[in-house]
Design a protein around this motif. Structure first.
Motif, PDB file in Angstrom:
ATOM      1  N   VAL A 164       0.752  -1.322  -0.142  1.00  0.00           N
ATOM      2  CA  VAL A 164       0.094   0.050   0.175  1.00  0.00           C
ATOM      3  C   VAL A 164       0.907   1.370  -0.106  1.00  0.00           C
ATOM      4  O   VAL A 164       2.029   1.329   0.780  1.00  0.00           O
ATOM      5  CB  VAL A 164      -0.943   0.010   1.285  1.00  0.00           C
ATOM      6  CG1 VAL A 164      -1.880   1.195   1.149  1.00  0.00           C
ATOM      7  CG2 VAL A 164      -1.616  -1.235   1.404  1.00  0.00           C
ATOM      8  N   ASP A 165       0.503   2.098  -0.688  1.00  0.00           N
ATOM      9  CA  ASP A 165       1.074   3.607  -0.608  1.00  0.00           C
ATOM     10  C   ASP A 165      -0.205   4.679  -0.377  1.00  0.00           C
ATOM     11  O   ASP A 165      -1.025   3.975   0.313  1.00  0.00           O
ATOM     12  CB  ASP A 165       1.864   4.103  -1.857  1.00  0.00           C
ATOM     13  CG  ASP A 165       0.765   4.366  -3.136  1.00  0.00           C
ATOM     14  OD1 ASP A 165      -0.305   4.336  -2.982  1.00  0.00           O
ATOM     15  OD2 ASP A 165       1.344   4.735  -4.335  1.00  0.00           O
ATOM     16  N   THR A 167      -2.399   6.152  -1.917  1.00  0.00           N
ATOM     17  CA  THR A 167      -3.689   5.991  -2.688  1.00  0.00           C
ATOM     18  C   THR A 167      -3.886   4.827  -3.323  1.00  0.00           C
ATOM     19  O   THR A 167      -4.937   4.634  -3.662  1.00  0.00           O
ATOM     20  CB  THR A 167      -3.718   7.453  -3.586  1.00  0.00           C
ATOM     21  OG1 THR A 167      -2.637   7.313  -4.474  1.00  0.00           O
ATOM     22  CG2 THR A 167      -3.520   8.626  -2.844  1.00  0.00           C
ATOM     23  N   GLU A 168      -2.867   4.109  -3.422  1.00  0.00           N
ATOM     24  CA  GLU A 168      -3.103   2.995  -4.195  1.00  0.00           C
ATOM     25  C   GLU A 168      -2.613   1.652  -3.477  1.00  0.00           C
ATOM     26  O   GLU A 168      -1.824   1.620  -2.543  1.00  0.00           O
ATOM     27  CB  GLU A 168      -2.415   2.936  -5.679  1.00  0.00           C
ATOM     28  CG  GLU A 168      -2.981   4.093  -6.478  1.00  0.00           C
ATOM     29  CD  GLU A 168      -2.246   4.245  -7.480  1.00  0.00           C
ATOM     30  OE1 GLU A 168      -1.701   3.380  -8.271  1.00  0.00           O
ATOM     31  OE2 GLU A 168      -2.357   5.254  -8.318  1.00  0.00           O
ATOM     32  N   SER A 169      -3.079   0.609  -4.209  1.00  0.00           N
ATOM     33  CA  SER A 169      -2.244  -0.893  -3.642  1.00  0.00           C
ATOM     34  C   SER A 169      -2.349  -1.779  -4.684  1.00  0.00           C
ATOM     35  O   SER A 169      -2.798  -1.838  -5.741  1.00  0.00           O
ATOM     36  CB  SER A 169      -2.974  -1.249  -2.316  1.00  0.00           C
ATOM     37  OG  SER A 169      -4.571  -1.642  -3.011  1.00  0.00           O
ATOM     38  N   VAL A 170      -1.368  -2.713  -4.486  1.00  0.00           N
ATOM     39  CA  VAL A 170      -1.363  -4.102  -5.194  1.00  0.00           C
ATOM     40  C   VAL A 170      -1.218  -5.267  -4.323  1.00  0.00           C
ATOM     41  O   VAL A 170      -0.717  -5.294  -3.290  1.00  0.00           O
ATOM     42  CB  VAL A 170      -0.351  -3.985  -6.275  1.00  0.00           C
ATOM     43  CG1 VAL A 170       1.231  -4.179  -5.427  1.00  0.00           C
ATOM     44  CG2 VAL A 170      -0.029  -4.987  -7.190  1.00  0.00           C
ATOM     45  N   TRP A 202       4.676  -2.920  -9.867  1.00  0.00           N
ATOM     46  CA  TRP A 202       3.992  -2.032  -9.200  1.00  0.00           C
ATOM     47  C   TRP A 202       5.326  -1.063  -8.041  1.00  0.00           C
ATOM     48  O   TRP A 202       4.895   0.016  -7.908  1.00  0.00           O
ATOM     49  CB  TRP A 202       2.889  -2.328  -8.498  1.00  0.00           C
ATOM     50  CG  TRP A 202       2.043  -1.329  -7.773  1.00  0.00           C
ATOM     51  CD1 TRP A 202       0.946  -0.902  -8.325  1.00  0.00           C
ATOM     52  CD2 TRP A 202       2.047  -0.970  -6.712  1.00  0.00           C
ATOM     53  NE1 TRP A 202       0.374  -0.088  -7.357  1.00  0.00           N
ATOM     54  CE2 TRP A 202       0.979  -0.212  -6.316  1.00  0.00           C
ATOM     55  CE3 TRP A 202       3.047  -1.163  -5.222  1.00  0.00           C
ATOM     56  CZ2 TRP A 202       0.714   0.420  -5.072  1.00  0.00           C
ATOM     57  CZ3 TRP A 202       2.800  -0.747  -4.176  1.00  0.00           C
ATOM     58  CH2 TRP A 202       1.707   0.310  -4.026  1.00  0.00           C
ATOM     59  N   HIS A 206       6.169   2.768  -7.646  1.00  0.00           N
ATOM     60  CA  HIS A 206       5.582   3.320  -6.238  1.00  0.00           C
ATOM     61  C   HIS A 206       6.595   3.587  -5.085  1.00  0.00           C
ATOM     62  O   HIS A 206       6.688   2.661  -4.252  1.00  0.00           O
ATOM     63  CB  HIS A 206       4.395   2.591  -5.769  1.00  0.00           C
ATOM     64  CG  HIS A 206       3.233   2.588  -6.728  1.00  0.00           C
ATOM     65  ND1 HIS A 206       3.130   2.004  -7.885  1.00  0.00           N
ATOM     66  CD2 HIS A 206       1.926   3.420  -6.904  1.00  0.00           C
ATOM     67  CE1 HIS A 206       1.868   2.312  -8.640  1.00  0.00           C
ATOM     68  NE2 HIS A 206       1.447   3.291  -8.010  1.00  0.00           N
TER      69      HIS A 206
END
Length: 277
Positions: A164-165, A167-170, A202, A206
């Motif tokens: 997780v960053d 605002t996003e995640s993988v 990703w 990131h």
């Protein structure tokens, strides 16, 4: 009686005309494909020549002599394609090898103590990851990127990881419970290359990712993703990519080297073309 015989002969001749006409057209069309194949080879379009020769072979099985003459064309097309592909493959192999040689000194090899496959980890990464809660990025001896995750003193049915960053995640794939290794209340899992599709790329893009969520069927645990660990994950991904590129380039070059040897052998053993035609 003679009139009857003449009528029969005449009828047979009339009936045979369409067959002769069809045969002539097949021969003409097959000859045209043969000529197109020759032109493709002359212009170094070896793949196109092979497609044309395949069409000739399948569409006109009755044109035995033309198909026989086309065997030499096929060998020439294979020879040209293999020669060009070996040159391209050698360049790709050289580039991949340079990349591997650039990255290899940044890793150390860990031999397995139980007869299993060894692996590479980045310099500075701890060898023992099974004594704490966290993850470790590795590259197998065969060049595959994978992650070992350990949850110390807890049991949540660990089955996936989420990076997780802000605002996003993988996330990794969700694995089967059968793959969880449980020892004295702790859980460990190896996430294989197929489980990690997209994760390495990703993370490369990131740099603000700062959290790992260890998900399970019975809850989740958060782990800090610091710059050092993220860098190690990205390094393993890149090292694996380089090793795989090197392996694939080597396989392709060997494939075309075999094709070249086969083509040259065929050319040496096929009868020489009749120059009087």
């Amino acid at each position: 009686m003679f009139n009857a015989i003449n009528k029969i002969i005449f009828a047979a001749m009339v009936l045979s005309l369409p067959l002769l006409s069809c045969s002539d057209k097949n021969r003409s069309d097959a000859s045209a494909l043969f000529a197109e194949s020759e032109a493709a080879i002359s212009s170094a379009n070896y793949s196109g020549a092979l497609v044309l020769l395949d069409t000739l072979n399948s569409r006109y099985p009755d044109q035995v002599d033309i198909r026989r003459d086309a065997l030499r064309l096929r060998a020439l097309a294979m020879q040209g394609l293999a020669t060009d592909s070996i040159a391209i493959g050698s360049e790709a192999l050289a580039v991949a090898t340079l990349r591997v040689e650039e990255l290899r000194p940044k890793f150390r090899h860990v031999d397995s103590s139980v007869g299993l496959e060894g692996y590479f980890i980045p310099d500075g990464a701890p060898e023992k990851v099974m004594t704490t809660t966290g993850i470790q990025a590795r590259v197998s001896d065969k060049g595959f990127f994978y992650i070992v995750a350990n949850l110390q003193g807890k049991s949540i049915g660990l089955n996936s990881l989420e990076f997780v960053d802000e605002t996003e995640s993988v996330s990794t794939s969700t694995i089967s419970e059968a793959r969880i290794v449980k020892v004295e209340g702790s859980e460990s899992v190896s996430f294989n290359p197929e489980d990690l599709e997209g994760v390495g790329a990703w993370l490369s893009n990131h740099s603000t990712a700062n959290k790992i969520v260890m998900h399970g069927s019975k809850g989740s645990v958060n782990v800090k993703l610091d710059d050092k660990l993220r860098t190690q994950l990205v390094a393993c991904h890149e090292f694996s990519e380089a090793l795989q590129a090197q392996r694939l380039a080597s396989i392709k070059r060997e494939k075309y080297e075999r094709m070249l040897a086969t083509a040259r052998d065929q050319l040496a053993n096929l009868p020489q073309p009749d120059q009087s035609k």
